[in-house]
Design a protein around this motif. Structure first.
Motif, PDB file in Angstrom:
ATOM      1  N   ASP A 162       0.811  -1.218   0.000  1.00 51.65           N
ATOM      2  CA  ASP A 162       0.000   0.000   0.000  1.00 51.65           C
ATOM      3  C   ASP A 162       0.845   1.269   0.000  1.00 51.65           C
ATOM      4  OD1 ASP A 162      -2.263  -1.531  -0.007  1.00 51.65           O
ATOM      5  OD2 ASP A 162      -2.594  -1.403   2.162  1.00 51.65           O
ATOM      6  N   ASP A 184       1.820  11.031 -14.061  1.00 52.77           N
ATOM      7  CA  ASP A 184       1.191  12.222 -13.484  1.00 52.77           C
ATOM      8  C   ASP A 184      -0.296  12.012 -13.212  1.00 52.77           C
ATOM      9  OD1 ASP A 184       3.645  13.483 -13.674  1.00 52.77           O
ATOM     10  OD2 ASP A 184       3.188  14.366 -15.630  1.00 52.77           O
ATOM     11  N   THR A 185      -0.895  11.012 -13.866  1.00 56.72           N
ATOM     12  CA  THR A 185      -2.334  10.766 -13.681  1.00 56.72           C
ATOM     13  C   THR A 185      -2.610   9.715 -12.612  1.00 56.72           C
ATOM     14  OG1 THR A 185      -2.417   9.007 -15.359  1.00 56.72           O
ATOM     15  CG2 THR A 185      -2.681  11.280 -16.122  1.00 56.72           C
ATOM     16  N   LEU A 186      -1.562   9.099 -12.075  1.00 55.66           N
ATOM     17  CA  LEU A 186      -1.738   8.017 -11.100  1.00 55.66           C
ATOM     18  C   LEU A 186      -1.773   8.558  -9.677  1.00 55.66           C
ATOM     19  CD1 LEU A 186       0.764   5.406 -12.599  1.00 55.66           C
ATOM     20  CD2 LEU A 186      -1.730   5.320 -12.705  1.00 55.66           C
ATOM     21  N   ARG A 187      -2.747   8.140  -8.924  1.00 56.32           N
ATOM     22  CA  ARG A 187      -2.824   8.509  -7.511  1.00 56.32           C
ATOM     23  C   ARG A 187      -2.173   7.396  -6.688  1.00 56.32           C
ATOM     24  NH1 ARG A 187      -8.981  11.003  -6.888  1.00 56.32           N
ATOM     25  NH2 ARG A 187      -8.710  12.698  -8.411  1.00 56.32           N
ATOM     26  N   LEU A 188      -0.879   7.296  -6.850  1.00 55.50           N
ATOM     27  CA  LEU A 188      -0.100   6.248  -6.206  1.00 55.50           C
ATOM     28  C   LEU A 188       1.127   6.878  -5.558  1.00 55.50           C
ATOM     29  CD1 LEU A 188      -0.194   3.541  -9.040  1.00 55.50           C
ATOM     30  CD2 LEU A 188      -1.484   3.491  -6.901  1.00 55.50           C
ATOM     31  N   GLN A 242       4.748   8.150  -4.675  1.00 54.04           N
ATOM     32  CA  GLN A 242       5.768   8.622  -5.604  1.00 54.04           C
ATOM     33  C   GLN A 242       6.859   7.580  -5.829  1.00 54.04           C
ATOM     34  OE1 GLN A 242       5.904  11.101  -7.633  1.00 54.04           O
ATOM     35  NE2 GLN A 242       7.980  10.596  -8.338  1.00 54.04           N
ATOM     36  N   CYS A 257       5.543   5.384  -8.569  1.00 55.55           N
ATOM     37  CA  CYS A 257       5.454   6.061  -9.871  1.00 55.55           C
ATOM     38  C   CYS A 257       6.836   6.328 -10.461  1.00 55.55           C
ATOM     39  CB  CYS A 257       4.693   7.376  -9.722  1.00 55.55           C
ATOM     40  SG  CYS A 257       2.942   7.167  -9.308  1.00 55.55           S
TER      41      CYS A 257
END
Length: 538
Positions: free
Chosen positions: A345, A390-394, A396, A399
């Motif tokens: 997570d 840049d579009t991923l809510r994950l 850093q 990413c």
């Protein structure tokens, strides 16, 4: 004519101008791994020329004298992780091979036929081999035919896979006499080596081994019995060998008793072979109530469906991606290969590496986990592309693993190990073939996915897979998630059953005649279905 000097092997060979380095190596007896059989797709046949220049041996044409340095390939090792155990059932021991001591000599029988007579009392020394001849791996078990005890088991790489990884390229390679001879001699030599090790481990003499059961796909059986497989590669795909028969082991150079025999279970079709027949026997698929799907996930995705004992079967060419081939950092399941992959997570990554050391590549099960995790989190999109970070809510740290490799965006799995877009495409093609095969077989038999009561995943490779990964990459529908059971190497355990009860060969011979063999290529709309199964979505 140009002369090629293979530096490490200290072998020089003169070849006609225009020959590839790969063909020159084969002519010289130098091993250069080429799982795609020289098609230029796997990238595993790299060699060095002119100092440090790396080229594909299958694509490099020789026009002048040349010094070639073969590369040590991380996939060629003796640490392969192969699961050899498989589910089975309880049955009475009544082996077709028996021995009777008359007070002076011992008579050896195959059913009611006398095989040989031995001096003295050897009645208590009666053994057989259950041999699983896989496209990539070999497993052999030494069985006491009187007690049913498994005395020893051994596994190895199928040496044929170094020249041609999947079934179709193997057929192409062996359709010529020279190729057939090489395939046959290599596998026979390896089986004899394995038999010697089994005998040493169990403390027995190989002359007391009287039967070997060969289970494998139809092509592997043809090659092991020195039979040209060309007819399997073209319509109407007719096998020359039908199985369900005993042949003399000495005719095929198998080093067991001079009077020994080889038995091959009945062949279902050109692409559904004795390994599936043995698997059906091992799980008693014909006796299971409800609708049960039995599937061996691998290069030749064979599957059988039972509807209250009525069987249908098919196969689908998944190709070698699941074995780690055709993947940029792919390798077989040996030391250093990533066999498990998990994203937590907080964005941290956990790797499971065979041997526990530094990761040097990715094997099939690790590839399933890796792509499954990336699809689950949206890092790989439904259509198989890498998402814009840049579009991923994950987190850093996760990413940031999307970075440039060889001029294109790739996912950094571990230091110096990447998953590329090309690799994802290979996974899509392989998983699309398996999923399309499952869907087509169910539709052909009028079965809804929700009505499947149980899914049995067979094979050494299948045993190392995770249910979540199978569902995440949509190789299995979501409705299968709680119905999946991993049954292991049923090719070997079914072969053992054939060794130990003389009723099973006749029973399965009759059963195979009733199996409805489904040829996917002949089904209307199968190509559209396959294309529709390429995406990572239900």
């Amino acid at each position: 004519m140009p002369i090629i000097n293979f530096k490490k092997e200290k072998i020089a060979v003169e070849i006609p101008q225009g020959t590839t380095i790969l063909q020159a190596a084969r002519n010289a007896g130098v091993l250069v791994e080429s799982p795609c059989n020289g098609m230029g797709t796997c990238g595993k046949c790299r060699v060095k020329i002119r100092g440090n220049e790396a080229v594909l041996a299958c694509r490099a044409i020789v026009t002048e004298d040349l010094a070639v340095e073969t590369l040590e390939d991380k996939t060629l090792n003796n640490t392969l992780k192969i699961h050899s155990e498989g589910d089975s059932f309880t049955y009475q021991i009544d082996a077709p091979i028996t021995k009777r001591f008359d007070g002076v000599k011992t008579q050896v029988y195959l059913r009611d036929s006398l095989l040989t007579i031995e001096e003295g009392d050897t009645e208590n020394q009666c053994y057989g081999l259950s041999v699983d001849i896989g496209t990539t791996t070999l497993v052999s078990a030494l069985i006491n035919l009187a007690t049913g005890e498994e005395l020893a088991s051994i596994s190895a790489l199928n040496p044929q896979s170094l020249h041609a990884q999947d079934v179709l390229s193997r057929i192409q390679f062996a359709s010529k006499d020279q190729g057939l001879d090489q395939m046959y001699e290599e596998i026979t030599s390896e089986l004899n080596r394995m038999t010697a090790e089994l005998c040493s481990a169990a403390g027995i003499e190989r002359r007391f081994i009287y039967e070997a059961v060969y289970s494998g796909n139809t092509t592997m059986i043809h090659l092991a019995l020195h039979t040209n497989p060309e007819s399997l590669g073209k319509y109407p795909y007719t096998p020359i060998l039908k199985g369900g028969a005993f042949v003399r082991a000495s005719d095929y150079n198998l080093e067991i008793s001079q009077a020994g025999v080889i038995y091959t279970p009945p062949v279902i079709s050109a692409y559904v072979g004795p390994d599936i027949t043995s698997g059906i026997l091992a799980v008693r698929l014909q006796d299971v109530e409800g609708t049960v799907l039995f599937i061996d996930i691998g290069t030749n995705g064979e599957m059988a469906l039972s509807r209250n004992g009525e069987l249908s079967a098919t196969s689908t060419a998944a190709g070698p991606a699941f074995e780690g081939m055709n993947i940029t950092f792919g390798m077989r399941a040996g030391n250093g290969s990533i066999e498990g992959f998990e994203i937590h997570d907080d964005g941290a990554v956990s790797l499971q590496v065979i041997g526990g050391g530094k990761a040097v590549g990715i094997c099939g099960s690790g590839l399933f986990d890796l792509v499954g995790e990336l699809v689950r989190l949206g890092i790989v999109t439904e259509n198989g592309r890498f998402a814009n970070p840049d579009t991923l809510r994950l987190p850093q740290q996760l990413c940031s693993r999307l970075k440039e490799f060889q001029g294109k965006i790739a996912f950094e799995v571990a230091p110096d190990i990447y998953l590329t877009l090309k690799d994802v495409r290979q996974v899509q093609l392989a998983k699309g073939a398996i999923r399309a095969g499952i869907t087509a077989l169910l539709r052909h038999q009028g079965v809804a996915e929700e009505d499947v009561s149980q899914v049995l995943i067979a094979g050494s490779f299948g045993y190392h897979l995770k249910t979540r990964s199978l569902v995440d990459i949509t190789i299995m529908p979501k409705s299968f998630e709680k119905k999946i059971q991993f049954v292991g190497n049923t090719s070997k355990s079914g072969g053992k059953a054939f060794l130990l009860n003389q009723r099973f060969p006749e029973e399965m011979k009759a059963l195979v005649k009733r199996v409805n063999s489904v040829e996917l290529a002949n089904l209307d709309g199968f190509e559209r279905l396959f294309v529709g199964c390429l995406n990572f979505k239900e």
